[in-house]
Design a protein around this motif. Structure first.
Motif, PDB file in Angstrom:
ATOM      1  N   ASN A 175      56.188 -15.534  30.265  1.00  0.00           N
ATOM      2  CA  ASN A 175      56.959 -16.502  31.184  1.00  0.00           C
ATOM      3  C   ASN A 175      58.302 -16.266  31.076  1.00  0.00           C
ATOM      4  OD1 ASN A 175      54.448 -17.779  32.013  1.00  0.00           O
ATOM      5  ND2 ASN A 175      54.609 -19.190  30.370  1.00  0.00           N
ATOM      6  N   ARG A 176      58.821 -15.847  30.026  1.00  0.00           N
ATOM      7  CA  ARG A 176      60.171 -15.116  29.899  1.00  0.00           C
ATOM      8  C   ARG A 176      60.622 -14.012  29.773  1.00  0.00           C
ATOM      9  NH1 ARG A 176      61.778 -18.246  24.341  1.00  0.00           N
ATOM     10  NH2 ARG A 176      59.556 -18.292  24.196  1.00  0.00           N
ATOM     11  N   ILE A 177      59.670 -13.299  30.033  1.00  0.00           N
ATOM     12  CA  ILE A 177      59.889 -11.699  29.623  1.00  0.00           C
ATOM     13  C   ILE A 177      61.052 -10.937  30.601  1.00  0.00           C
ATOM     14  CG2 ILE A 177      58.114 -10.754  31.176  1.00  0.00           C
ATOM     15  CD1 ILE A 177      57.273  -8.978  28.870  1.00  0.00           C
ATOM     16  N   THR A 178      60.879 -11.732  32.141  1.00  0.00           N
ATOM     17  CA  THR A 178      61.752 -10.882  33.083  1.00  0.00           C
ATOM     18  C   THR A 178      63.052 -11.124  32.759  1.00  0.00           C
ATOM     19  OG1 THR A 178      61.465 -12.861  34.552  1.00  0.00           O
ATOM     20  CG2 THR A 178      59.890 -10.769  34.834  1.00  0.00           C
ATOM     21  N   ALA A 179      63.527 -12.141  32.146  1.00  0.00           N
ATOM     22  CA  ALA A 179      64.819 -12.531  31.816  1.00  0.00           C
ATOM     23  C   ALA A 179      65.489 -11.835  30.771  1.00  0.00           C
ATOM     24  CB  ALA A 179      65.191 -14.174  31.486  1.00  0.00           C
ATOM     25  N   HIS A 180      64.694 -11.146  29.907  1.00  0.00           N
ATOM     26  CA  HIS A 180      64.974 -10.335  28.778  1.00  0.00           C
ATOM     27  C   HIS A 180      65.458  -9.012  29.054  1.00  0.00           C
ATOM     28  CE1 HIS A 180      64.854  -8.508  24.777  1.00  0.00           C
ATOM     29  NE2 HIS A 180      64.715  -9.809  24.042  1.00  0.00           N
ATOM     30  N   PRO A 181      66.721  -8.625  28.507  1.00  0.00           N
ATOM     31  CA  PRO A 181      67.400  -7.356  28.916  1.00  0.00           C
ATOM     32  C   PRO A 181      66.769  -6.135  28.869  1.00  0.00           C
ATOM     33  CG  PRO A 181      69.054  -8.473  27.672  1.00  0.00           C
ATOM     34  CD  PRO A 181      67.806  -9.206  27.530  1.00  0.00           C
ATOM     35  N   LEU A 182      65.639  -6.252  27.634  1.00  0.00           N
ATOM     36  CA  LEU A 182      64.732  -4.900  27.597  1.00  0.00           C
ATOM     37  C   LEU A 182      63.680  -4.789  28.360  1.00  0.00           C
ATOM     38  CD1 LEU A 182      64.211  -5.015  23.645  1.00  0.00           C
ATOM     39  CD2 LEU A 182      65.796  -3.537  24.977  1.00  0.00           C
ATOM     40  N   PHE A 183      63.239  -5.801  29.485  1.00  0.00           N
ATOM     41  CA  PHE A 183      62.623  -5.950  30.601  1.00  0.00           C
ATOM     42  C   PHE A 183      63.086  -4.812  31.442  1.00  0.00           C
ATOM     43  CE2 PHE A 183      61.706  -6.772  34.948  1.00  0.00           C
ATOM     44  CZ  PHE A 183      60.269  -6.974  35.000  1.00  0.00           C
ATOM     45  N   TRP A 184      64.374  -4.575  31.766  1.00  0.00           N
ATOM     46  CA  TRP A 184      64.997  -3.627  32.590  1.00  0.00           C
ATOM     47  C   TRP A 184      64.816  -2.108  31.945  1.00  0.00           C
ATOM     48  CZ3 TRP A 184      64.714  -4.060  37.539  1.00  0.00           C
ATOM     49  CH2 TRP A 184      64.998  -5.462  38.076  1.00  0.00           C
ATOM     50  N   VAL A 185      64.957  -2.206  30.585  1.00  0.00           N
ATOM     51  CA  VAL A 185      65.065  -1.146  29.917  1.00  0.00           C
ATOM     52  C   VAL A 185      63.614  -0.269  29.890  1.00  0.00           C
ATOM     53  CG1 VAL A 185      65.234   0.042  27.447  1.00  0.00           C
ATOM     54  CG2 VAL A 185      66.946  -1.708  28.403  1.00  0.00           C
ATOM     55  N   SER A 186      62.643  -1.475  29.506  1.00  0.00           N
ATOM     56  CA  SER A 186      61.218  -0.976  29.672  1.00  0.00           C
ATOM     57  C   SER A 186      60.672  -0.331  31.064  1.00  0.00           C
ATOM     58  CB  SER A 186      60.047  -2.164  29.421  1.00  0.00           C
ATOM     59  OG  SER A 186      60.821  -2.872  28.292  1.00  0.00           O
ATOM     60  N   LEU A 187      61.154  -1.121  32.113  1.00  0.00           N
ATOM     61  CA  LEU A 187      60.707  -0.846  33.423  1.00  0.00           C
ATOM     62  C   LEU A 187      61.269   0.439  33.697  1.00  0.00           C
ATOM     63  CD1 LEU A 187      59.010  -2.748  35.291  1.00  0.00           C
ATOM     64  CD2 LEU A 187      61.054  -3.298  36.684  1.00  0.00           C
ATOM     65  N   LEU A 188      62.487   0.739  33.321  1.00  0.00           N
ATOM     66  CA  LEU A 188      63.139   2.079  33.978  1.00  0.00           C
ATOM     67  C   LEU A 188      62.290   3.190  33.051  1.00  0.00           C
ATOM     68  CD1 LEU A 188      66.844   1.135  34.406  1.00  0.00           C
ATOM     69  CD2 LEU A 188      65.382   1.933  35.963  1.00  0.00           C
ATOM     70  N   THR A 189      62.270   3.092  31.937  1.00  0.00           N
ATOM     71  CA  THR A 189      61.428   3.912  30.952  1.00  0.00           C
ATOM     72  C   THR A 189      60.186   4.215  31.500  1.00  0.00           C
ATOM     73  OG1 THR A 189      62.579   3.065  29.000  1.00  0.00           O
ATOM     74  CG2 THR A 189      60.801   4.447  28.455  1.00  0.00           C
ATOM     75  N   LEU A 190      59.520   3.166  31.786  1.00  0.00           N
ATOM     76  CA  LEU A 190      57.871   3.324  32.440  1.00  0.00           C
ATOM     77  C   LEU A 190      57.970   4.104  33.593  1.00  0.00           C
ATOM     78  CD1 LEU A 190      54.980   2.733  31.856  1.00  0.00           C
ATOM     79  CD2 LEU A 190      55.458   0.771  32.944  1.00  0.00           C
ATOM     80  N   ALA A 191      59.117   3.687  34.541  1.00  0.00           N
ATOM     81  CA  ALA A 191      58.976   4.415  35.867  1.00  0.00           C
ATOM     82  C   ALA A 191      59.405   5.919  35.881  1.00  0.00           C
ATOM     83  CB  ALA A 191      60.121   3.428  36.718  1.00  0.00           C
ATOM     84  N   PHE A 192      60.312   6.107  34.707  1.00  0.00           N
ATOM     85  CA  PHE A 192      60.613   7.508  34.588  1.00  0.00           C
ATOM     86  C   PHE A 192      59.526   8.300  34.017  1.00  0.00           C
ATOM     87  CE2 PHE A 192      62.216  11.100  31.594  1.00  0.00           C
ATOM     88  CZ  PHE A 192      63.147  11.757  32.447  1.00  0.00           C
ATOM     89  N   TYR A 193      58.776   7.740  32.999  1.00  0.00           N
ATOM     90  CA  TYR A 193      57.508   8.308  32.408  1.00  0.00           C
ATOM     91  C   TYR A 193      56.490   8.690  33.582  1.00  0.00           C
ATOM     92  CZ  TYR A 193      52.732   8.854  30.910  1.00  0.00           C
ATOM     93  OH  TYR A 193      51.552   9.330  30.658  1.00  0.00           O
TER      94      TYR A 193
END
Lengths: 35, 630
Positions: free
Chosen positions: B388-406
């Protein structure tokens, strides 16, 4: 089971990872025997 | 003396980074514990960027490089200087012992002459070539020739000032300093011993061990990628335009060092645009273009293709043709993709690459270790628990961009070698460790995570010790540079003779890429289909006059080839010999190794050096290009 799943996962996954190095380990053993 | 030059360059990087951070007024937004890591990440990129322009202007004297480094030091003179803190307690000592062992093993590599094939073929060879010729020379060769070299430009100054010993020490040190951002940024979410554990995991992973100590770029690119992702996360959370600028510069340095930086830049810009942050996207794109476009523009001007030779159908480069484009597509790209580029394989790849990899992925020798699969369920559980709180975490964007790059990397159909993911690996380790740590904090049970770290470090350190055996042997026994290279570099035998006896105006055609750096005479790397300046495709050798014309245009005087095997050069040599165009010069006994790491012996090979006689070739036929099989 509910409490031990982390340990089961770690053991199974780690052994599965090690399995690919069987030929490497065999070649090291062969080399040691030759030495 | 070499050590002093290495420290000089490291301090200069910190100074350049500090000057830039102060100019963007981000100093107040950065924590004191991590600010030096930001300085180094930015400073390394700035040094590579500045050295490109020096080399482009033909200013490659030690004095010019010393001036650039000294100017960087000025950045350290300004006050107030943030404190550089480091303390150890509790479990950190155990981790420190692991890390110290890994550093000692890396040091043995840093003290030895370079022996890695890619490093000898172009990472160091191109740098040496720039210093010898006094300018940047475009290389119209696919894959490893016309490639962006921002990281390698940081080698220019250290090689010019301190020589080869300083260069290998710099690659050793910069590999470790590349992990500084991981430690410093991990401290935002992890206690210091878990941050140190992240560093130890990445530093001993086979791909890092393979690449960080040699001249390979991937490990040093991690210096840029993790801070870039953190900066992008801040930019996407609307924390100020300065973050877009800093993120753009770091992503630009990545793009200026490797083609894969381009899709990474596109993803970051796309994320800003999707969120409607037009101004941030503009600042990001401008900074990226300034930091990373110089290599592409230069290749465009010199070779006619910024991504030589990938844009061949649209941009007609002088040094390429349809047949070579088709051969490259059919032989190279098919050999680099062991499985289809489907969604199924995109999901399966990390598992298969870890547990039962295809040889083409090189995942056993230069893989990413067991950490990913071991920690996966714990990281997943952590994400699920706090969903429920994951999207507010800064690492959410880090994970998303890393996954998208992969996903973009895998589905683009490019090389599937797993080490291409190394620049993003620290970000992956950070995100998964933080998620798993959250899960373990909630259950108040960190033993499984500690076991994962211990098992990973144990197996990886054993592998690193094995890898370093040849370097340790060199460090502890008296052995000359030549003797070390003789026992570690394939077919090294001709190099000492050529360097000693061949005239300085000679130029050698060869296809032994690992000999390019050690050779002190001009050379031309005759790959079968990476280059089209000499047609070395099967069948082309029958047109002797055409081949002689190409050899003459490139000022080639000698050919070095393996004489007892049929290969790309021996086919040409046979035809030239039949037409009386060759004079034998010298024969050599070379070696190819079964495994240098394990010391499993070697096969002897025969190499020959021949001189070309251009007053011949009257019996040549016309060039025939074979029909390529689908």
């Amino acid at each position: 089971m509910k409490r031990s799943w982390p340990w089961i996962w770690i053991a199974v996954a780690f052994l599965a990872y090690l399995w690919q190095f069987t030929p490497l380990i065999q070649s090291i053993i062969t080399k040691l025997k030759l030495a | 003396m070499s050590v002093l030059f290495v420290l000089f360059q490291a301090l200069s990087c910190l100074g350049w980074g500090r000057l830039l951070i102060r100019s963007t007024r981000l100093s107040d937004s950065l924590r004191e514990s991590e600010i030096w890591a930001w300085y180094f990440a930015l400073g390394l990129g700035i040094l590579g960027w500045l050295n490109f322009w020096l080399a482009h202007a033909g200013q490659v004297s030690p004095a010019a490089f010393a001036t650039i480094l000294a100017l960087g030091l000025l950045g350290l003179l300004t006050r107030p200087r943030p404190a550089l803190r480091f303390s150890l307690h509790g479990w950190q000592w155990v981790l420190f012992a692991f890390i110290a062992t890994a550093i000692c093993l890396d040091l043995s590599e840093a003290l030895a002459p370079p022996a890695d094939a890619d490093t000898l073929a172009y990472h160091f060879a191109r740098v040496k070539q720039v210093l010898e010729s006094g300018q940047l020379i475009p290389v119209s060769r696919a894959v490893d020739g016309a490639t962006p070299l921002l990281i390698q430009m940081s080698y220019l100054s250290i090689l010019a000032l301190g020589g080869e010993q300083a260069l290998t020490l710099w690659t050793g040190l910069s590999g470790w300093l590349g992990l500084w951002p991981l430690y410093a940024l991990s401290r935002r979410w992890l206690p210091s011993h878990w941050a140190a554990a992240c560093v130890a995991v990445v530093a001993t992973v086979p791909a890092w061990v393979y690449g960080a100590g040699s001249g390979q770029a991937e490990a040093r690119l991690a210096t840029f990628t993790l801070p870039a992702l953190i900066a992008m996360a801040a930019a996407l959370q609307r924390q100020g335009l300065a973050w877009s600028v800093v993120g753009g510069l770091l992503v630009g340095f990545f793009a200026g060092s490797k083609f894969f930086g381009l899709p990474f830049a596109a993803l970051c810009a796309g994320a800003l645009l999707i969120r409607g942050q037009w101004c941030a996207a503009f600042c990001f794109s401008t900074a990226t273009a300034i930091a990373g476009s110089q290599w592409y523009l230069w290749h465009w001007v010199e070779l006619g293709d910024p991504l030589f030779p990938l844009l061949w159908p649209w941009l007609q480069s002088l040094h390429w043709d349809d047949v070579h484009a088709q051969t490259l597509r059919e032989l190279y790209f098919s050999s680099e993709t062991s499985v289809s580029t489907s969604l199924f394989w995109a999901v399966a790849y990390p598992w298969v690459a870890t547990l039962a990899p295809f040889p083409g992925w090189e995942a056993s020798r230069t893989g990413l270790g067991p950490f990913g699969i071991l920690i996966f369920p714990f990281a997943f559980a952590g994400c699920w628990r706090f969903r429920n709180r994951i999207t507010a975490h800064p690492l959410f964007w880090v994970s998303l961009l890393t996954l998208a790059f992969y996903m973009l990397w895998f589905l683009s159909g490019t090389s599937q070698r797993i080490r291409h993911m190394l620049p993003l690996f620290p970000a992956f380790v950070l995100c998964t460790t933080v998620a798993a740590y959250k899960w373990s904090s909630q259950r108040a049970n960190r033993r499984p995570l500690a076991a994962i770290i211990a098992l990973t470090l144990g197996i990886q350190l054993a592998g690193q010790t094995l890898f370093s055996a040849a370097y340790i042997e060199h460090a502890i026994r008296p052995e000359s540079r030549e003797a070390f290279l003789e026992r570690t570099v394939i077919n090294y035998a001709p190099v000492p003779w050529i360097n000693q006896h061949l005239e300085h105006n000679s130029r050698i055609l060869l296809n032994e890429r690992q000999l390019l750096y050690p050779l002190d005479r001009p050379y031309f790397f005759g790959h079968e289909y990476f280059q089209a300046q000499i047609n070395l495709l099967p069948g082309a050798e029958t047109a002797v006059n055409d081949r002689l014309t190409e050899l003459a245009q490139l000022n080639i005087t000698h050919i070095l080839y393996e004489s007892k095997t049929i290969n790309v050069l021996s086919r040409l040599v046979i035809k030239l010999a039949e037409n009386g165009c060759l004079q034998p010069v010298m024969d050599f006994q070379g070696r190819t190794f079964h495994s240098r790491t394990l010391g499993l012996g070697y096969n002897e090979t025969s190499l020959s050096l021949v001189r070309i006689n251009f007053q011949c070739g009257e019996n040549s036929g016309r060039v025939t290009i074979p029909q390529l099989k689908p």
